[in-house]
Design a protein around this motif. Structure first.
Motif, PDB file in Angstrom:
ATOM      1  N   ALA A   1      -3.882   5.141   0.899  1.00  0.00           N
ATOM      2  CA  ALA A   1      -3.950   4.050  -0.098  1.00  0.00           C
ATOM      3  C   ALA A   1      -4.806   4.308  -1.133  1.00  0.00           C
ATOM      4  O   ALA A   1      -5.659   5.259  -1.421  1.00  0.00           O
ATOM      5  N   ARG A   2      -4.250   3.597  -2.205  1.00  0.00           N
ATOM      6  CA  ARG A   2      -5.030   3.694  -3.607  1.00  0.00           C
ATOM      7  C   ARG A   2      -5.791   2.437  -4.001  1.00  0.00           C
ATOM      8  O   ARG A   2      -5.283   1.442  -3.689  1.00  0.00           O
ATOM      9  N   SER A   3      -6.395   2.555  -5.111  1.00  0.00           N
ATOM     10  CA  SER A   3      -7.089   1.387  -5.718  1.00  0.00           C
ATOM     11  C   SER A   3      -6.175   0.568  -6.346  1.00  0.00           C
ATOM     12  O   SER A   3      -5.293   0.947  -7.017  1.00  0.00           O
TER      13      SER A   3
ATOM     14  N   THR B   1     -10.538   4.246  -6.584  1.00  0.00           N
ATOM     15  CA  THR B   1     -10.920   4.817  -4.998  1.00  0.00           C
ATOM     16  C   THR B   1      -9.570   5.087  -4.407  1.00  0.00           C
ATOM     17  O   THR B   1      -8.515   4.684  -4.820  1.00  0.00           O
TER      18      THR B   1
ATOM     19  N   ARG C   1       2.001   1.705  -3.534  1.00  0.00           N
ATOM     20  CA  ARG C   1       1.238   2.137  -4.270  1.00  0.00           C
ATOM     21  C   ARG C   1       0.790   3.748  -4.201  1.00  0.00           C
ATOM     22  O   ARG C   1       0.638   4.442  -5.201  1.00  0.00           O
ATOM     23  N   ALA C   2       0.996   3.960  -2.936  1.00  0.00           N
ATOM     24  CA  ALA C   2       0.649   5.573  -2.672  1.00  0.00           C
ATOM     25  C   ALA C   2       1.642   6.366  -3.081  1.00  0.00           C
ATOM     26  O   ALA C   2       1.293   7.455  -3.256  1.00  0.00           O
TER      27      ALA C   2
ATOM     28  N   ASN D   1       0.756  -1.232  -0.138  1.00  0.00           N
ATOM     29  CA  ASN D   1      -0.010  -0.005   0.121  1.00  0.00           C
ATOM     30  C   ASN D   1       0.839   1.262  -0.123  1.00  0.00           C
ATOM     31  O   ASN D   1       0.362   2.275  -0.520  1.00  0.00           O
TER      32      ASN D   1
ATOM     33  N   ALA E   1     -10.380  -4.876   0.891  1.00  0.00           N
ATOM     34  CA  ALA E   1     -10.963  -3.516   1.788  1.00  0.00           C
ATOM     35  C   ALA E   1     -10.123  -2.279   1.544  1.00  0.00           C
ATOM     36  O   ALA E   1     -10.768  -1.308   1.362  1.00  0.00           O
ATOM     37  N   LEU E   2      -8.839  -2.515   1.278  1.00  0.00           N
ATOM     38  CA  LEU E   2      -8.006  -1.349   1.269  1.00  0.00           C
ATOM     39  C   LEU E   2      -7.919  -0.887  -0.271  1.00  0.00           C
ATOM     40  O   LEU E   2      -7.764   0.582  -0.431  1.00  0.00           O
ATOM     41  N   ALA E   3      -8.173  -1.705  -1.240  1.00  0.00           N
ATOM     42  CA  ALA E   3      -7.908  -1.236  -2.464  1.00  0.00           C
ATOM     43  C   ALA E   3      -9.265  -0.739  -3.011  1.00  0.00           C
ATOM     44  O   ALA E   3      -9.557  -0.327  -4.054  1.00  0.00           O
ATOM     45  N   GLY E   4     -10.642  -0.957  -2.378  1.00  0.00           N
ATOM     46  CA  GLY E   4     -11.903  -0.617  -2.846  1.00  0.00           C
ATOM     47  C   GLY E   4     -12.432  -1.711  -3.876  1.00  0.00           C
ATOM     48  O   GLY E   4     -13.510  -1.298  -4.401  1.00  0.00           O
TER      49      GLY E   4
ATOM     50  N   LYS F   1     -13.306   6.115   2.594  1.00  0.00           N
ATOM     51  CA  LYS F   1     -12.838   5.911   1.223  1.00  0.00           C
ATOM     52  C   LYS F   1     -13.638   6.873   0.338  1.00  0.00           C
ATOM     53  O   LYS F   1     -14.606   7.013   0.437  1.00  0.00           O
TER      54      LYS F   1
ATOM     55  N   VAL G   1      -3.899  10.944   1.700  1.00  0.00           N
ATOM     56  CA  VAL G   1      -4.182   9.850   1.051  1.00  0.00           C
ATOM     57  C   VAL G   1      -3.095   8.729   1.580  1.00  0.00           C
ATOM     58  O   VAL G   1      -1.640   8.914   1.575  1.00  0.00           O
TER      59      VAL G   1
ATOM     60  N   LEU H   1      -7.995   5.942  -0.375  1.00  0.00           N
ATOM     61  CA  LEU H   1      -8.386   5.723   1.173  1.00  0.00           C
ATOM     62  C   LEU H   1      -7.807   6.896   1.942  1.00  0.00           C
ATOM     63  O   LEU H   1      -6.502   7.285   1.719  1.00  0.00           O
TER      64      LEU H   1
ATOM     65  N   ILE I   1     -10.461  -2.017   7.458  1.00  0.00           N
ATOM     66  CA  ILE I   1      -9.801  -0.447   7.467  1.00  0.00           C
ATOM     67  C   ILE I   1      -9.756   0.121   8.879  1.00  0.00           C
ATOM     68  O   ILE I   1      -8.693   0.702   9.047  1.00  0.00           O
TER      69      ILE I   1
ATOM     70  N   THR J   1     -18.145  -1.856   0.344  1.00  0.00           N
ATOM     71  CA  THR J   1     -16.891  -2.128   1.328  1.00  0.00           C
ATOM     72  C   THR J   1     -17.341  -3.387   2.278  1.00  0.00           C
ATOM     73  O   THR J   1     -16.642  -4.017   2.804  1.00  0.00           O
TER      74      THR J   1
ATOM     75  N   PRO K   1     -15.626  -6.862  -1.637  1.00  0.00           N
ATOM     76  CA  PRO K   1     -14.856  -7.749  -0.892  1.00  0.00           C
ATOM     77  C   PRO K   1     -15.080  -9.043  -1.482  1.00  0.00           C
ATOM     78  O   PRO K   1     -16.368  -9.694  -1.706  1.00  0.00           O
TER      79      PRO K   1
END
Lengths: 173, 284
Positions: B125-127, B134, A21-22, A18, A63-66, B170, B123, B136, B43, B35, A69
């Motif tokens: 986290a990213r999709s 999306t 990626r961020a 994460n 959950a974290l990626a959107g 999100k 920000v 986070l 989360i 979610t 689920p």
């Protein structure tokens, strides 16, 4: 390796993926460290616990990626089972096999995702978009595999020295 | 024998987990809650740990960025001074327009929108997949974030808050396939719906063949639709196609915000919340 160590590794991979990626995305992508860990567990552990780790990591990534689920969780379970089968044929320390692993598991994870998207008819026309990312994702995963797998193998040998012969002696390739 | 029973058990558990995963997906899609309670729990647990662990990395990255920024700054100062001079001229013109606007509002007895103090978030986290767009953010319900809050940067509108937990939220980006914003072309006032496609560009739908749209036109939110306030920049037209048989033009819009480089965002209440607050007498 012991369960708590895997738990720590799983959380570390989750944060690393994460964070990467961020902060430093390459073509919007990052190495799939969690997928690599699932593949490594499949190759070396073969156990039921690994299945639950794969499922849990997949749910966490969703959950974290959107993502919806369950999508990544299913892809990770398929990868885990596939890697158990692969471990019967190949040697985990073999670099050609590690390269093959990176390519196959990335493709497998993407194919599973495409299959689920197709099954749920979520969004048409996304296939080419997802497929276009595969070469980059394979390349990133390949670099990550070549760095991460030797570390994981050493960690495995250091924490459970008796298992080395048991796991890595049946060399087929 | 024992080995084959174990392998059989492993496969059964794998199949059960696959079915469970698909069940989660189906129920989330049925309820329209992408979610789910499980995701919200993940989360909530993950975010505090992530914030603590990544703090040193983010600080180091910020320091490095700051250094690069300082090197570039000397060249920028001259450019900015020139821009400042021209902006001062524009500001005087806008002051005149504001005064005129106030006079016209008074004339129409139009109540101005309340001043809203934005909230700011990072920000975290990213999709991770191309089909979902999306992000986070590190602020949640305990920080005053609510569902459907509008998320912005200085470059334009980003999206809205789709899920909130106590310490994270999100944000569904405007480029996501599930996102739609009522929009107008700033120059010609041609109106349409900006629909995300989970790709680099969005599609401006329902633009009539007779509407005046050109490549390079700026697209802004119209304020219609109940969620996004009007006047926020959404993107720039990059492609316009029209065929004699189609009722509408095919217009592609490139969002002005670089979603893959987002670091900090601002949040303001959506129009629904803002109007509710004003109605309840909470507005300032």
């Amino acid at each position: 390796m012991q369960g708590p160590l895997y738990f720590g590794l799983a959380f570390t991979m989750l944060i690393l993926e994460n964070l990467w990626r961020a902060q430093w995305p390459i073509h919007g992508l990052a190495p799939q460290f969690t997928l690599l860990l699932v593949a490594f567990m499949g190759l070396t552990e073969h156990g039921l616990a690994g299945l639950f780790y794969a499922f849990g990591l997949g749910i966490a990534m969703d959950a974290l990626a959107g993502t919806v689920p369950g999508f990544t969780a299913v892809a990770y379970i398929i990868t885990y089972v596939f890697m158990i089968a692969a471990s019967k044929l190949f040697w985990v320390k073999s670099i050609p096999f590690q390269i093959l692993t990176a390519a196959v598991m990335t493709s497998l994870a993407v194919t599973s995702r495409l299959a689920i998207l197709w099954f749920y008819r979520l969004e048409r026309g996304l296939g080419p978009e997802i497929l276009r990312d595969i070469p980059w994702q394979i390349l990133l995963n390949l670099v990550a595999v070549l760095i991460l797998f030797p570390i994981l193998i050493r960690l495995d040998e250091a924490t459970d020295p008796g298992r080395e012969g048991e796991l890595f002696s049946s060399v087929r390739w | 024998m024992r080995d084959s029973i174990f392998r059989y058990k492993l496969l059964v558990v794998a199949v059960v987990l696959v079915i469970l995963g698909l069940h989660f997906a189906s129920s989330a899609l049925d309820k329209g809650d992408e979610t789910g309670w499980l995701g919200r729990t993940v989360i909530s647990v993950y975010t505090p740990v992530h914030n603590v662990v990544t703090w040193p990395f983010i600080k180091v990255a910020a320091l490095a960025n700051r250094y690069v920024y300082l090197i570039d700054q000397s060249n920028e100062v001259e450019i900015l001074r020139e821009q400042n001079r021209s902006l001062m001229v524009q500001m005087h013109q806008y002051s005149e327009l504001e005064a005129e606007n106030k006079r016209l509002r008074d004339l129409l007895k139009f109540r101005p929108n309340r001043k809203v103090e934005p909230l700011y978030a990072k920000v975290i986290a990213r999709s991770l997949s191309p089909e979902v767009r999306t992000i986070l953010i590190d602020k949640g319900r305990s920080d005053g974030i609510e569902r459907n809050m509008v998320v912005l940067t200085n470059a334009g509108l980003i999206g809205h808050v789709s899920t909130v937990t106590s310490n994270a939220a999100k944000v569904l980006l405007i480029s996501d396939a599930n996102s739609a914003v009522d929009a107008v072309v700033q120059r010609s006032r041609a109106s349409g719906i900006l629909k995300g496609r989970s790709r680099r560009t969005c599609k401006l739908e329902f633009i009539n063949r007779s509407d005046d749209v050109e490549v390079g036109d700026i697209v802004v939110s119209s304020g219609i639709g109940g969620l996004f306030p009007g006047g926020y920049v959404l993107g720039r037209v990059v492609k316009v196609e029209s065929t004699p048989t189609d009722m509408f033009q095919n217009v592609e819009v490139l969002p002005t915000v670089a979603f893959d480089k987002l670091e900090e965002v601002a949040l303001v209440p959506g129009m629904e919340e803002a109007s509710d607050a004003a109605f309840d007498g909470k507005a300032g």
